[in-house]
Design a protein around this motif. Sequence first.
Motif, PDB file in Angstrom:
ATOM      1  N   MET A 193       0.859  -1.318  -0.054  1.00  0.00           N
ATOM      2  CA  MET A 193      -0.130   0.106   0.346  1.00  0.00           C
ATOM      3  C   MET A 193       0.824   1.087   0.236  1.00  0.00           C
ATOM      4  SD  MET A 193      -3.129   0.779   3.052  1.00  0.00           S
ATOM      5  CE  MET A 193      -1.680   1.076   4.100  1.00  0.00           C
ATOM      6  N   LYS A 194       1.954   1.496   0.622  1.00  0.00           N
ATOM      7  CA  LYS A 194       2.688   2.418   0.677  1.00  0.00           C
ATOM      8  C   LYS A 194       3.584   2.757  -0.707  1.00  0.00           C
ATOM      9  CE  LYS A 194       3.590   2.100   5.589  1.00  0.00           C
ATOM     10  NZ  LYS A 194       4.757   1.800   6.367  1.00  0.00           N
ATOM     11  N   LEU A 195       3.668   1.229  -1.151  1.00  0.00           N
ATOM     12  CA  LEU A 195       4.756   1.379  -2.681  1.00  0.00           C
ATOM     13  C   LEU A 195       3.652   1.945  -3.541  1.00  0.00           C
ATOM     14  CD1 LEU A 195       7.488  -1.435  -1.983  1.00  0.00           C
ATOM     15  CD2 LEU A 195       7.633   1.194  -1.500  1.00  0.00           C
ATOM     16  N   HIS A 196       2.430   1.447  -3.927  1.00  0.00           N
ATOM     17  CA  HIS A 196       1.427   1.532  -4.624  1.00  0.00           C
ATOM     18  C   HIS A 196       0.419   1.994  -4.342  1.00  0.00           C
ATOM     19  CE1 HIS A 196       4.837  -0.473  -7.374  1.00  0.00           C
ATOM     20  NE2 HIS A 196       4.411  -1.508  -6.379  1.00  0.00           N
ATOM     21  N   ASN A 197       0.473   3.149  -4.068  1.00  0.00           N
ATOM     22  CA  ASN A 197      -1.009   3.866  -3.430  1.00  0.00           C
ATOM     23  C   ASN A 197      -1.422   3.996  -4.019  1.00  0.00           C
ATOM     24  OD1 ASN A 197       0.198   6.403  -3.791  1.00  0.00           O
ATOM     25  ND2 ASN A 197       0.914   6.646  -2.212  1.00  0.00           N
ATOM     26  N   SER A 198      -1.599   4.211  -5.228  1.00  0.00           N
ATOM     27  CA  SER A 198      -2.382   5.009  -5.929  1.00  0.00           C
ATOM     28  C   SER A 198      -3.280   4.309  -6.639  1.00  0.00           C
ATOM     29  CB  SER A 198      -1.492   5.725  -7.237  1.00  0.00           C
ATOM     30  OG  SER A 198      -0.968   4.685  -8.092  1.00  0.00           O
ATOM     31  N   SER A 199      -2.780   2.659  -6.675  1.00  0.00           N
ATOM     32  CA  SER A 199      -3.751   1.387  -6.685  1.00  0.00           C
ATOM     33  C   SER A 199      -4.727   0.738  -5.461  1.00  0.00           C
ATOM     34  CB  SER A 199      -2.804   0.646  -7.541  1.00  0.00           C
ATOM     35  OG  SER A 199      -1.923   0.482  -7.932  1.00  0.00           O
ATOM     36  N   TYR A 200      -4.898   1.845  -4.869  1.00  0.00           N
ATOM     37  CA  TYR A 200      -5.553   1.453  -3.468  1.00  0.00           C
ATOM     38  C   TYR A 200      -6.713   2.192  -3.426  1.00  0.00           C
ATOM     39  CZ  TYR A 200      -2.516  -3.015  -1.682  1.00  0.00           C
ATOM     40  OH  TYR A 200      -1.864  -2.723  -1.708  1.00  0.00           O
ATOM     41  N   TRP A 201      -8.085   1.946  -3.165  1.00  0.00           N
ATOM     42  CA  TRP A 201      -9.348   2.272  -2.559  1.00  0.00           C
ATOM     43  C   TRP A 201      -9.868   1.622  -2.167  1.00  0.00           C
ATOM     44  CZ3 TRP A 201     -11.536   6.726  -4.332  1.00  0.00           C
ATOM     45  CH2 TRP A 201     -10.908   7.220  -5.712  1.00  0.00           C
ATOM     46  N   LEU A 202     -10.436   2.471  -0.761  1.00  0.00           N
ATOM     47  CA  LEU A 202     -11.557   1.965   0.254  1.00  0.00           C
ATOM     48  C   LEU A 202     -13.103   2.265   0.181  1.00  0.00           C
ATOM     49  CD1 LEU A 202     -11.527  -0.395   2.452  1.00  0.00           C
ATOM     50  CD2 LEU A 202     -10.875   1.669   4.704  1.00  0.00           C
ATOM     51  N   TYR A 203     -13.713   1.375   0.317  1.00  0.00           N
ATOM     52  CA  TYR A 203     -15.129   1.655  -0.100  1.00  0.00           C
ATOM     53  C   TYR A 203     -15.555   1.565   1.327  1.00  0.00           C
ATOM     54  CZ  TYR A 203     -14.745   2.856  -4.984  1.00  0.00           C
ATOM     55  OH  TYR A 203     -13.910   3.520  -6.376  1.00  0.00           O
ATOM     56  N   ARG A 204     -16.860   2.496   2.310  1.00  0.00           N
ATOM     57  CA  ARG A 204     -17.052   1.857   3.428  1.00  0.00           C
ATOM     58  C   ARG A 204     -18.258   2.083   2.722  1.00  0.00           C
ATOM     59  NH1 ARG A 204     -17.724   5.420   8.596  1.00  0.00           N
ATOM     60  NH2 ARG A 204     -18.635   3.740   9.648  1.00  0.00           N
ATOM     61  N   VAL A 205     -19.262   1.066   3.485  1.00  0.00           N
ATOM     62  CA  VAL A 205     -20.320   1.468   3.043  1.00  0.00           C
ATOM     63  C   VAL A 205     -21.278   1.110   4.618  1.00  0.00           C
ATOM     64  CG1 VAL A 205     -23.261   0.498   1.925  1.00  0.00           C
ATOM     65  CG2 VAL A 205     -20.664   0.664   0.577  1.00  0.00           C
ATOM     66  N   TYR A 206     -22.071   2.280   4.891  1.00  0.00           N
ATOM     67  CA  TYR A 206     -22.682   1.919   6.405  1.00  0.00           C
ATOM     68  C   TYR A 206     -24.078   2.687   6.314  1.00  0.00           C
ATOM     69  CZ  TYR A 206     -20.710   6.683   6.948  1.00  0.00           C
ATOM     70  OH  TYR A 206     -21.083   8.192   6.740  1.00  0.00           O
ATOM     71  N   ASP A 207     -24.348   2.132   7.524  1.00  0.00           N
ATOM     72  CA  ASP A 207     -26.263   3.359   7.739  1.00  0.00           C
ATOM     73  C   ASP A 207     -27.260   1.984   6.671  1.00  0.00           C
ATOM     74  OD1 ASP A 207     -26.051   3.715  10.500  1.00  0.00           O
ATOM     75  OD2 ASP A 207     -25.765   5.913   9.313  1.00  0.00           O
ATOM     76  N   ILE A 208     -27.058   0.869   6.440  1.00  0.00           N
ATOM     77  CA  ILE A 208     -27.395   0.000   5.284  1.00  0.00           C
ATOM     78  C   ILE A 208     -28.702  -0.066   5.449  1.00  0.00           C
ATOM     79  CG2 ILE A 208     -25.827  -0.368   4.177  1.00  0.00           C
ATOM     80  CD1 ILE A 208     -26.634  -3.362   5.219  1.00  0.00           C
ATOM     81  N   ASN A 209     -29.623  -0.001   7.032  1.00  0.00           N
ATOM     82  CA  ASN A 209     -31.028  -0.447   7.288  1.00  0.00           C
ATOM     83  C   ASN A 209     -31.262   1.244   7.482  1.00  0.00           C
ATOM     84  OD1 ASN A 209     -30.564  -2.958   7.158  1.00  0.00           O
ATOM     85  ND2 ASN A 209     -29.775  -2.486   9.565  1.00  0.00           N
ATOM     86  N   LYS A 210     -30.763   2.054   7.013  1.00  0.00           N
ATOM     87  CA  LYS A 210     -31.654   3.347   7.216  1.00  0.00           C
ATOM     88  C   LYS A 210     -31.521   4.020   5.745  1.00  0.00           C
ATOM     89  CE  LYS A 210     -30.558   4.305  12.154  1.00  0.00           C
ATOM     90  NZ  LYS A 210     -30.208   4.214  13.583  1.00  0.00           N
TER      91      LYS A 210
END
Length: 47
Positions: free
Chosen positions: A1-18
Amino acid sequence: MKLHNSSYWLYRVYDINKEAKLEKYHGNLEQYFSFEPTDYLALKKDN
C-alpha cells in the motif's frame, strides 16, 4: 500500500438499514486510519 498507493481504494458502506452512506478513501490508507491486527485466520491449503 505504501509503495503503490495510487492502486488502493477503500469503500465504506454503512447505515444500510436506514439511508445508506458511502465513504471513499484513496491512496495510502494510513493517512486516514491506524491499523491494528485483531484477528487471524489460517486455512489449510489443498495440495
